[in-house]
Design an enzyme around this catalytic site. Sequence first.
Site, PDB file in Angstrom:
ATOM      1  N   GLY A 115      -9.865 -14.700  -2.848  1.00 58.23           N
ATOM      2  CA  GLY A 115      -9.987 -14.196  -1.735  1.00 58.23           C
ATOM      3  C   GLY A 115     -10.938 -14.835  -0.990  1.00 58.23           C
ATOM      4  CB  ILE A 145     -13.362 -15.941  -8.472  1.00 57.19           C
ATOM      5  CG1 ILE A 145     -12.987 -15.290  -9.640  1.00 57.19           C
ATOM      6  CG2 ILE A 145     -13.466 -18.095  -8.959  1.00 57.19           C
ATOM      7  CD1 ILE A 145     -13.805 -15.603 -10.489  1.00 57.19           C
ATOM      8  NE  ARG A 146     -17.962 -16.073  -2.927  1.00 56.68           N
ATOM      9  CZ  ARG A 146     -17.445 -14.979  -3.031  1.00 56.68           C
ATOM     10  NH1 ARG A 146     -16.028 -15.035  -4.366  1.00 56.68           N
ATOM     11  NH2 ARG A 146     -18.062 -14.159  -2.547  1.00 56.68           N
ATOM     12  CG  HIS A 155      -9.965  -3.897  -1.352  1.00 51.32           C
ATOM     13  ND1 HIS A 155      -8.954  -3.023  -2.056  1.00 51.32           N
ATOM     14  CD2 HIS A 155     -10.260  -4.025  -0.802  1.00 51.32           C
ATOM     15  CE1 HIS A 155      -7.807  -3.733  -0.802  1.00 51.32           C
ATOM     16  NE2 HIS A 155      -8.770  -4.228   0.510  1.00 51.32           N
ATOM     17  CE1 TYR A 166      -4.556  -2.011   0.843  1.00 49.06           C
ATOM     18  CE2 TYR A 166      -2.878  -2.934   1.897  1.00 49.06           C
ATOM     19  CZ  TYR A 166      -4.708  -2.197   1.214  1.00 49.06           C
ATOM     20  OH  TYR A 166      -5.200  -3.738   1.552  1.00 49.06           O
TER      21      TYR A 166
END
Length: 406
Positions: free
Chosen positions: A347, A327-328, A293, A143
């Site tokens: 994630g 995304i699953r 995000h 970051y």
Amino acid sequence: MSKISEIMEKNPWRRNPWFETVGEAQRRAKKRLPKTVYSSLIAGTQAGITVNDNVDAYGELGFAPHVIGTTPERNLTTTVMGQELPFPVMISPTGVQAVNPDGEVAVARAAANRGTAMGLSSFASKPVEEVTAVNDKIFFQIYWLGSKEDILARAQRAKEAGCKGLIVTTDWVFNVGRDWGSPEIPEQVDLNAIAKLAPEMITKPSYALSWFRDGKLIIPDLSAPNIAHKGQPGPTFFDVYGQWMNTPPPTWEDLKWLREQWDGEFMVKGITRIDDAKRAVEIGATAISVSNHGGNNLDGTPATIRVLGPIADAVGGDVDVLLDGGIRRGSDVVKALAFGAKAVMIGRAYLWGLAANGQTGVENVLDLMRMGVDSALMGLGKSDVAGLSRDDLIIPEGFERVFGAE
């Protein structure tokens, strides 16, 4: 062996059987985790419009299958930021993974066992050196925090640890207001925090027991060791928050400066506009991630799959285009590749796997993704992920969103 270790060894959660969907991993994570911890895994900004659209948008897309001539062997490999991946899924950087005592090290081992790469967050609970020790395909996420000297020092530490690339995250505005209420995260896990969370912990004995080793309690680490210099104690998240809020957001000139200091692979994460994608190319980025995000940035931003295609059309020949958000399953991955992504980053999916069954749970999620990609390719009559295109999809009118086009 102590009595607690004996109980842990016999506890069935340690040997959970295979789960067949990411949804089942999420169900098990919810069942096993204290409410506060689980809430942090599903949080979205404000009304959750974006976090929901990230997932729901995939359901609006259909497939146009070829059922005759399906090839017996299918090539799932791709190359991202100089690293060959056996299938087009890698681990997205996520902060403090206190759903499991081994945290990012367990995730890195799982990714290594499946041959894929991992993004490691600046806010990881494990030092970068411990993570690169178990996986040689690590990209360090950074970051814009502190002075340029501070930022460069973190990047240099990552390079010395063996990281193969840098991921610069730009899609974060610190909007913590959520309509349903945000989980309260303690500044540090001390006796007061433990006492406050005790009522939740008592109802989740398998999670509580996981933090005991050889009869001793392992205090979850909510510090950020990769923000500090190597060997120094990491600041707490709240210490970092104050510094972050006093650091002006980066300009494109700032990102260009960092790119010039870093001689390896360089990703800009947080792209949702064509003009920003082109600026990333201009500063010398080798990859971009089309990202909002995970719905934790500006609520009302469209799902990333809606904006991916136009961006990939514009810059896909110049940089590696990745996508994260929503995304699953493996079929979601295939839809992203059909719009022009080279790979996706997951994630929440792997965090639920980690919560459900530790390292094995992450491997389980990655296996589900790989098998889902292969099955979708078979149904589409494709022999290679590189051959996917919009022609393989049924795209409703108005599905795609275009921002920043000239």
